[in-house]
Scaffold this motif. Structure first.
Motif, PDB file in Angstrom:
ATOM      1  N   HIS A   1       1.093  -1.267  -0.304  1.00 32.23           N
ATOM      2  CA  HIS A   1       0.026   0.206  -0.259  1.00 32.23           C
ATOM      3  C   HIS A   1       1.205   1.140   0.167  1.00 32.23           C
ATOM      4  CE1 HIS A   1      -3.809  -1.702   1.132  1.00 32.23           C
ATOM      5  NE2 HIS A   1      -4.235  -1.104   0.528  1.00 32.23           N
ATOM      6  N   THR A   2       1.814   1.214   0.422  1.00 30.30           N
ATOM      7  CA  THR A   2       2.933   2.377   0.672  1.00 30.30           C
ATOM      8  C   THR A   2       2.896   2.589  -0.345  1.00 30.30           C
ATOM      9  OG1 THR A   2       3.281   1.619   3.320  1.00 30.30           O
ATOM     10  CG2 THR A   2       5.031   2.978   1.681  1.00 30.30           C
ATOM     11  N   ARG A   3       3.593   1.268  -1.066  1.00 25.25           N
ATOM     12  CA  ARG A   3       4.592   2.119  -3.013  1.00 25.25           C
ATOM     13  C   ARG A   3       3.179   2.445  -3.698  1.00 25.25           C
ATOM     14  NH1 ARG A   3       6.593  -3.606  -1.596  1.00 25.25           N
ATOM     15  NH2 ARG A   3       5.555  -4.458  -3.511  1.00 25.25           N
ATOM     16  N   VAL A   4       2.071   1.671  -3.948  1.00 28.53           N
ATOM     17  CA  VAL A   4       0.791   1.610  -4.532  1.00 28.53           C
ATOM     18  C   VAL A   4       0.531   3.314  -4.176  1.00 28.53           C
ATOM     19  CG1 VAL A   4      -1.855   1.417  -5.036  1.00 28.53           C
ATOM     20  CG2 VAL A   4       0.337  -0.191  -4.887  1.00 28.53           C
ATOM     21  N   LEU A   5       0.445   4.097  -3.230  1.00 22.88           N
ATOM     22  CA  LEU A   5      -0.073   5.214  -2.522  1.00 22.88           C
ATOM     23  C   LEU A   5       1.247   6.149  -3.640  1.00 22.88           C
ATOM     24  CD1 LEU A   5      -2.110   5.352   0.493  1.00 22.88           C
ATOM     25  CD2 LEU A   5      -3.065   4.865  -1.578  1.00 22.88           C
ATOM     26  N   ALA A   6       2.409   5.320  -3.478  1.00 22.56           N
ATOM     27  CA  ALA A   6       3.578   6.953  -3.247  1.00 22.56           C
ATOM     28  C   ALA A   6       3.234   6.973  -5.723  1.00 22.56           C
ATOM     29  CB  ALA A   6       4.635   6.441  -3.294  1.00 22.56           C
TER      30      ALA A   6
ATOM     31  N   VAL B   1      -5.196   5.531 -16.047  1.00 22.82           N
ATOM     32  CA  VAL B   1      -3.424   5.640 -15.582  1.00 22.82           C
ATOM     33  C   VAL B   1      -2.750   4.622 -15.314  1.00 22.82           C
ATOM     34  CG1 VAL B   1      -1.350   6.790 -14.484  1.00 22.82           C
ATOM     35  CG2 VAL B   1      -3.047   8.374 -16.387  1.00 22.82           C
ATOM     36  N   PRO B   2      -2.178   3.281 -15.788  1.00 24.13           N
ATOM     37  CA  PRO B   2      -1.745   2.028 -14.658  1.00 24.13           C
ATOM     38  C   PRO B   2      -1.022   2.277 -13.051  1.00 24.13           C
ATOM     39  CG  PRO B   2      -1.205   1.471 -17.330  1.00 24.13           C
ATOM     40  CD  PRO B   2      -1.973   3.024 -17.194  1.00 24.13           C
ATOM     41  N   VAL B   3      -1.293   1.593 -12.282  1.00 25.08           N
ATOM     42  CA  VAL B   3      -0.705   1.322 -11.035  1.00 25.08           C
ATOM     43  C   VAL B   3      -0.298   0.398 -10.634  1.00 25.08           C
ATOM     44  CG1 VAL B   3      -1.075   2.055  -8.504  1.00 25.08           C
ATOM     45  CG2 VAL B   3      -2.084   3.009  -9.745  1.00 25.08           C
ATOM     46  N   THR B   4       1.547  -0.012 -11.086  1.00 26.35           N
ATOM     47  CA  THR B   4       1.688  -1.517 -10.950  1.00 26.35           C
ATOM     48  C   THR B   4       2.589  -0.938  -9.997  1.00 26.35           C
ATOM     49  OG1 THR B   4       4.001  -0.433 -11.716  1.00 26.35           O
ATOM     50  CG2 THR B   4       2.109  -1.375 -13.676  1.00 26.35           C
TER      51      THR B   4
ATOM     52  N   SER C   1      -2.162  14.798   2.524  1.00 23.09           N
ATOM     53  CA  SER C   1      -1.337  15.417   1.852  1.00 23.09           C
ATOM     54  C   SER C   1      -0.809  15.721   1.076  1.00 23.09           C
ATOM     55  CB  SER C   1      -0.394  15.810   3.584  1.00 23.09           C
ATOM     56  OG  SER C   1      -1.437  15.888   5.053  1.00 23.09           O
ATOM     57  N   ALA C   2       0.217  14.761   1.082  1.00 20.74           N
ATOM     58  CA  ALA C   2       1.062  15.199  -0.346  1.00 20.74           C
ATOM     59  C   ALA C   2       0.359  14.933  -1.231  1.00 20.74           C
ATOM     60  CB  ALA C   2       1.654  13.870  -0.862  1.00 20.74           C
ATOM     61  N   LEU C   3      -1.181  14.626  -1.786  1.00 18.79           N
ATOM     62  CA  LEU C   3      -2.298  14.607  -2.694  1.00 18.79           C
ATOM     63  C   LEU C   3      -2.513  16.474  -2.775  1.00 18.79           C
ATOM     64  CD1 LEU C   3      -4.183  12.090  -2.818  1.00 18.79           C
ATOM     65  CD2 LEU C   3      -2.648  12.248  -4.203  1.00 18.79           C
ATOM     66  N   ARG C   4      -2.663  16.613  -1.884  1.00 19.22           N
ATOM     67  CA  ARG C   4      -2.644  18.329  -1.603  1.00 19.22           C
ATOM     68  C   ARG C   4      -1.831  19.178  -1.623  1.00 19.22           C
ATOM     69  NH1 ARG C   4      -4.218  22.468  -2.582  1.00 19.22           N
ATOM     70  NH2 ARG C   4      -5.257  23.929  -0.496  1.00 19.22           N
TER      71      ARG C   4
ATOM     72  N   ILE D   1       0.862   9.311  -5.613  1.00 20.80           N
ATOM     73  CA  ILE D   1       1.511  10.221  -6.074  1.00 20.80           C
ATOM     74  C   ILE D   1       2.423  11.052  -6.830  1.00 20.80           C
ATOM     75  CG2 ILE D   1       2.703  12.381  -4.054  1.00 20.80           C
ATOM     76  CD1 ILE D   1       1.648   9.847  -2.104  1.00 20.80           C
ATOM     77  N   GLU D   2       2.764  10.161  -7.404  1.00 15.95           N
ATOM     78  CA  GLU D   2       3.844  10.388  -8.993  1.00 15.95           C
ATOM     79  C   GLU D   2       3.018  11.052  -9.702  1.00 15.95           C
ATOM     80  OE1 GLU D   2       6.334   7.437  -8.997  1.00 15.95           O
ATOM     81  OE2 GLU D   2       7.637   7.450  -7.392  1.00 15.95           O
ATOM     82  N   ILE D   3       1.896   9.838  -9.854  1.00 20.90           N
ATOM     83  CA  ILE D   3       0.815  10.406 -10.998  1.00 20.90           C
ATOM     84  C   ILE D   3       0.455  11.640 -11.143  1.00 20.90           C
ATOM     85  CG2 ILE D   3      -1.239   9.525 -12.422  1.00 20.90           C
ATOM     86  CD1 ILE D   3      -0.254   6.562 -11.538  1.00 20.90           C
ATOM     87  N   ALA D   4      -0.017  12.476  -9.831  1.00 21.88           N
ATOM     88  CA  ALA D   4      -0.458  13.755  -9.694  1.00 21.88           C
ATOM     89  C   ALA D   4       0.229  14.216  -9.634  1.00 21.88           C
ATOM     90  CB  ALA D   4      -1.128  13.321  -7.891  1.00 21.88           C
ATOM     91  N   GLN D   5       1.723  14.500  -9.772  1.00 19.79           N
ATOM     92  CA  GLN D   5       2.747  15.086  -9.720  1.00 19.79           C
ATOM     93  C   GLN D   5       2.840  15.072 -10.783  1.00 19.79           C
ATOM     94  OE1 GLN D   5       6.066  13.238  -7.163  1.00 19.79           O
ATOM     95  NE2 GLN D   5       5.427  15.047  -5.578  1.00 19.79           N
TER      96      GLN D   5
END
Length: 383
Positions: free
Chosen positions: A24-29, A273-276, A68-71, A32-36
């Motif tokens: 989950h930590t990797r997935v949410l990271a 956008v794929p999440v892998t 918070s990171a997404l914000r 966040i990268e996709i949002a950036q």
């Protein structure tokens, strides 16, 4: 404006006894990268942030840090409660969320305007979002009465109540020149389940028709079903799906988030956008000899063994495949006894009944019946 639509994170999920926190930590990271990279104006998290109504402190930290990171990417962030979430507990985080600039809606409250969120993009485009958390049937009735809609009779269906509630909340959509959005945690009639949803909140009267959404909505961001898909509706409507496969029923799903470009004069354009980052889930089957050739080190495995049941078989499989989380006999190996009369219980000893069970499972291992006799005698003596 651009929207990043995601849902069903299910942080805290334990798969067959295996904690998936690192995944989950990797997935949410990666989300966040996709949002950036995509620079959305708005991020929508459409429910089920957690897998349980009582998340651990570790899970809570992960979710709040991810929001918070997404914000911090510059996007407005809106998250709603799902059927796995504790709506009141999410509402208890509202002071933190408000301070962090995050719109968190855990449950339906008495103030109707609380579910209507408005904003303006950096380019000056106005948007309006109806943010509707998951409602149980019991609370849907209470919400309908609370907002003084037409009389909510006890015999009305869940779909009736949700249609009335959404119609009331979306009344401001009549104003021109604003991008009208809806997010909700619902099961839509005709949509495909992902395989790992909670059945009691997916069927049994919880499915609603797509006609509950107003035709003047520019995009509807749904959560609850774990398979990314478009829903045929009066307006553009979509499930983003879960960013990781939650259970083995979802092993064929393509995990992703949805990036949506929409404006008042242009139909919503959606890209998945794929999440892998998570391990894949795979089902393999075969004899021990065949399983010894399987090479899937980066996957969690469900193993269907094509051999007769025997003590120690599970351990033998897990020695060959350390990532095997579920091991059972291939159903094709079990005797087909359809139509056969079940054994009569009256007048038969426990040993005879247990023997029938072993025969039905194809288990002829020496000593099993004798072990049952010893255990049965011990239990009977203690009683």
């Amino acid at each position: 404006m651009r929207i990043l639509h995601t849902s069903d994170w299910h942080v805290g999920k334990v798969l067959k006894g295996r904690n998936r926190f690192e995944e989950h930590t990797r997935v949410l990271a990666q989300v966040i990268e996709i949002a950036q990279a995509e620079r959305p104006d708005l991020v929508i998290v459409a429910g089920d942030l957690y897998d349980t109504a009582a998340p651990t402190a570790e899970s809570t930290r992960l979710v709040t840090r991810a929001l918070s990171a997404l914000r911090k990417t510059g996007a407005r962030v809106v998250a709603i409660g799902g059927n796995h979430d504790n709506g009141q507990a999410l509402d208890a985080l509202r002071p933190w969320a408000d301070a962090a600039g995050i719109e968190l809606r855990g449950s339906v409250r008495e103030n109707l305007g609380d579910l209507l969120i408005e904003g303006t993009t950096a380019a000056g485009e106005r948007w309006r979002l109806v943010a509707l958390p998951f409602l149980s049937q019991r609370y849907a009735v209470r919400a309908a009465e609370m907002y003084e809609l037409t009389e909510a009779e006890a015999n009305q269906t869940y779909a009736d109540l949700m249609a009335r509630l959404i119609a009331k909340l979306s009344e401001p959509f009549a104003e021109p020149g604003v991008v009208n959005l809806v997010t909700a945690h619902l099961t839509m009639v005709g949509a495909s389940t992902g395989g790992g949803e909670r059945e009691a909140h997916t069927i049994m009267g919880y499915a609603v028709p797509a006609t509950v959404f107003p035709p003047n909505a520019h995009y509807v961001a749904l959560g609850h079903l774990h398979r990314a898909q478009r829903v045929i509706a009066p307006c553009p409507t979509r499930y983003s799906g879960s960013p990781l496969a939650v259970d083995f029923g979802e092993e064929e799903n393509v995990c992703s988030v949805a990036v949506v470009d929409v404006s008042t004069d242009r139909a919503a354009q959606v890209r998945d956008v794929p999440v892998t980052s998570a391990l894949t889930l795979r089902t393999v089957r075969g004899t021990l000899e065949q399983l010894a050739t399987v090479n899937l080190p980066d996957a969690w495995l469900r193993v269907l063994v094509r051999e007769a049941p025997r003590p120690g078989l599970r351990e033998d499989v897990q020695e060959l495949l350390p990532n095997a989380l579920e091991v059972r006999i291939d159903p094709d190996m079990l005797p087909d006894r359809a139509g056969a009369r079940s054994a009569q219980r009256a007048g038969r000893s426990p040993r005879e009944l247990f023997g029938d069970y072993l025969d039905s499972r194809g288990n002829a291992e020496d000593g099993v019946r004798e072990l049952f006799d010893e255990l049965y005698d011990e239990v009977s003596s203690n009683q």
